[in-house]
Design a protein around this motif. Structure first.
Motif, PDB file in Angstrom:
ATOM      1  N   ILE A  40       0.846  -1.194   0.000  1.00  0.00           N
ATOM      2  CA  ILE A  40       0.000   0.000   0.000  1.00  0.00           C
ATOM      3  C   ILE A  40       0.885   1.249   0.000  1.00  0.00           C
ATOM      4  N   GLY A  41       1.921   1.238   0.831  1.00  0.00           N
ATOM      5  CA  GLY A  41       2.853   2.361   0.893  1.00  0.00           C
ATOM      6  C   GLY A  41       3.583   2.577  -0.420  1.00  0.00           C
ATOM      7  N   PHE A  42       3.954   1.472  -1.080  1.00  0.00           N
ATOM      8  CA  PHE A  42       4.630   1.580  -2.377  1.00  0.00           C
ATOM      9  C   PHE A  42       3.740   2.279  -3.397  1.00  0.00           C
ATOM     10  N   TYR A  43       2.479   1.864  -3.468  1.00  0.00           N
ATOM     11  CA  TYR A  43       1.548   2.508  -4.400  1.00  0.00           C
ATOM     12  C   TYR A  43       1.288   3.963  -3.999  1.00  0.00           C
ATOM     13  N   TYR A  44       1.236   4.206  -2.701  1.00  0.00           N
ATOM     14  CA  TYR A  44       1.051   5.582  -2.243  1.00  0.00           C
ATOM     15  C   TYR A  44       2.227   6.460  -2.691  1.00  0.00           C
ATOM     16  N   VAL A  45       3.438   5.933  -2.560  1.00  0.00           N
ATOM     17  CA  VAL A  45       4.627   6.701  -2.966  1.00  0.00           C
ATOM     18  C   VAL A  45       4.575   7.008  -4.463  1.00  0.00           C
ATOM     19  N   LEU A  46       4.140   6.051  -5.268  1.00  0.00           N
ATOM     20  CA  LEU A  46       4.024   6.292  -6.713  1.00  0.00           C
ATOM     21  C   LEU A  46       3.011   7.401  -7.016  1.00  0.00           C
ATOM     22  N   ILE A  47       1.870   7.322  -6.383  1.00  0.00           N
ATOM     23  CA  ILE A  47       0.819   8.321  -6.608  1.00  0.00           C
ATOM     24  C   ILE A  47       1.264   9.690  -6.089  1.00  0.00           C
ATOM     25  N   ALA A  48       1.822   9.716  -4.874  1.00  0.00           N
ATOM     26  CA  ALA A  48       2.261  10.980  -4.287  1.00  0.00           C
ATOM     27  C   ALA A  48       3.393  11.604  -5.098  1.00  0.00           C
ATOM     28  N   THR A  49       4.301  10.777  -5.600  1.00  0.00           N
ATOM     29  CA  THR A  49       5.401  11.293  -6.410  1.00  0.00           C
ATOM     30  C   THR A  49       4.873  11.959  -7.675  1.00  0.00           C
ATOM     31  N   THR A  50       3.938  11.304  -8.331  1.00  0.00           N
ATOM     32  CA  THR A  50       3.347  11.862  -9.550  1.00  0.00           C
ATOM     33  C   THR A  50       2.676  13.207  -9.256  1.00  0.00           C
ATOM     34  N   LEU A  51       1.853  13.237  -8.223  1.00  0.00           N
ATOM     35  CA  LEU A  51       1.153  14.472  -7.861  1.00  0.00           C
ATOM     36  C   LEU A  51       2.145  15.566  -7.468  1.00  0.00           C
ATOM     37  N   ASN A  52       3.159  15.201  -6.708  1.00  0.00           N
ATOM     38  CA  ASN A  52       4.133  16.190  -6.252  1.00  0.00           C
ATOM     39  C   ASN A  52       5.006  16.714  -7.388  1.00  0.00           C
ATOM     40  N   VAL A  53       5.350  15.877  -8.350  1.00  0.00           N
ATOM     41  CA  VAL A  53       6.136  16.351  -9.499  1.00  0.00           C
ATOM     42  C   VAL A  53       5.316  17.338 -10.323  1.00  0.00           C
ATOM     43  N   ILE A  54       4.061  17.026 -10.539  1.00  0.00           N
ATOM     44  CA  ILE A  54       3.184  17.937 -11.289  1.00  0.00           C
ATOM     45  C   ILE A  54       3.065  19.276 -10.554  1.00  0.00           C
ATOM     46  N   THR A  55       2.891  19.208  -9.242  1.00  0.00           N
ATOM     47  CA  THR A  55       2.782  20.427  -8.439  1.00  0.00           C
ATOM     48  C   THR A  55       4.089  21.209  -8.463  1.00  0.00           C
ATOM     49  N   LEU A  56       5.214  20.510  -8.376  1.00  0.00           N
ATOM     50  CA  LEU A  56       6.516  21.188  -8.406  1.00  0.00           C
ATOM     51  C   LEU A  56       6.741  21.900  -9.735  1.00  0.00           C
ATOM     52  N   ILE A  57       6.345  21.285 -10.831  1.00  0.00           N
ATOM     53  CA  ILE A  57       6.456  21.936 -12.143  1.00  0.00           C
ATOM     54  C   ILE A  57       5.611  23.221 -12.153  1.00  0.00           C
ATOM     55  N   GLY A  58       4.415  23.138 -11.576  1.00  0.00           N
ATOM     56  CA  GLY A  58       3.571  24.329 -11.478  1.00  0.00           C
ATOM     57  C   GLY A  58       4.197  25.413 -10.614  1.00  0.00           C
ATOM     58  N   LEU A  59       4.841  24.998  -9.519  1.00  0.00           N
ATOM     59  CA  LEU A  59       5.507  25.969  -8.650  1.00  0.00           C
ATOM     60  C   LEU A  59       6.673  26.659  -9.356  1.00  0.00           C
ATOM     61  N   ILE A  60       7.436  25.879 -10.100  1.00  0.00           N
ATOM     62  CA  ILE A  60       8.570  26.464 -10.835  1.00  0.00           C
ATOM     63  C   ILE A  60       8.072  27.435 -11.901  1.00  0.00           C
ATOM     64  N   ALA A  61       7.026  27.035 -12.625  1.00  0.00           N
ATOM     65  CA  ALA A  61       6.450  27.934 -13.636  1.00  0.00           C
ATOM     66  C   ALA A  61       5.907  29.205 -12.976  1.00  0.00           C
ATOM     67  N   ASN A  62       5.258  29.043 -11.842  1.00  0.00           N
ATOM     68  CA  ASN A  62       4.733  30.202 -11.113  1.00  0.00           C
ATOM     69  C   ASN A  62       5.859  31.117 -10.648  1.00  0.00           C
ATOM     70  N   ALA A  63       6.971  30.526 -10.212  1.00  0.00           N
ATOM     71  CA  ALA A  63       8.106  31.330  -9.774  1.00  0.00           C
ATOM     72  C   ALA A  63       8.703  32.128 -10.918  1.00  0.00           C
ATOM     73  N   ILE A  64       8.677  31.568 -12.114  1.00  0.00           N
ATOM     74  CA  ILE A  64       9.192  32.283 -13.287  1.00  0.00           C
ATOM     75  C   ILE A  64       8.232  33.393 -13.707  1.00  0.00           C
ATOM     76  N   ILE A  65       6.951  33.071 -13.727  1.00  0.00           N
ATOM     77  CA  ILE A  65       5.945  34.044 -14.171  1.00  0.00           C
ATOM     78  C   ILE A  65       5.782  35.173 -13.158  1.00  0.00           C
ATOM     79  N   ASN A  66       5.669  34.812 -11.891  1.00  0.00           N
ATOM     80  CA  ASN A  66       5.451  35.804 -10.832  1.00  0.00           C
ATOM     81  C   ASN A  66       6.730  36.032 -10.048  1.00  0.00           C
ATOM     82  N   TYR A  67       7.753  36.452 -10.750  1.00  0.00           N
ATOM     83  CA  TYR A  67       9.072  36.630 -10.137  1.00  0.00           C
ATOM     84  C   TYR A  67       9.082  37.716  -9.063  1.00  0.00           C
ATOM     85  N   GLN A  68       8.102  38.604  -9.070  1.00  0.00           N
ATOM     86  CA  GLN A  68       8.064  39.667  -8.063  1.00  0.00           C
ATOM     87  C   GLN A  68       7.792  39.101  -6.666  1.00  0.00           C
TER      88      GLN A  68
END
Length: 102
Positions: A40-68
């Motif tokens: 169960i933990g292994f599958y959770y890590v896979l799902i959480a990793t996917t969600l967190n990578v997508i969120t991190l990409i959004g955070l990086i894009a947001n940091a570039i766009i809203n640099y102020q």
């Protein structure tokens, strides 16, 4: 520090929930020793990793766009990234369980 941007607020909520669920799974496994929790933990890590990578990409894009708002964006990204060593440590504990008395 007050978080102004909603994306940063949502990312911190995701990071907190990921941390809490991972901790709950780890503690449940250590307390009960129930082997299916590892799968169960292994599958959770896979799902959480996917969600967190997508969120991190959004955070990086947001940091570039809203640099102020660079302080807020950088702080959010750093807090968000703290889940990586925590998850790595949890995986290490599961596979090298120091509390296993059997």
């Amino acid at each position: 520090m007050k978080i102004i941007q909603s994306l940063n607020k949502n990312a911190l909520i995701i990071a907190t929930i990921s941390f809490l669920i991972g901790t709950l799974l780890l503690l449940s496994h250590l307390i009960t020793g129930w082997e299916p929790l590892v799968l169960i933990g292994f599958y959770y890590v896979l799902i959480a990793t996917t969600l967190n990578v997508i969120t991190l990409i959004g955070l990086i894009a947001n940091a570039i766009i809203n640099y102020q708002y660079y302080k807020e964006n950088l702080t959010t990204i750093l807090i968000f990234l703290t889940n990586i060593p925590i998850a790595t440590g949890y995986i290490f504990i599961v596979f090298n369980n120091p509390f296993n008395i059997l």
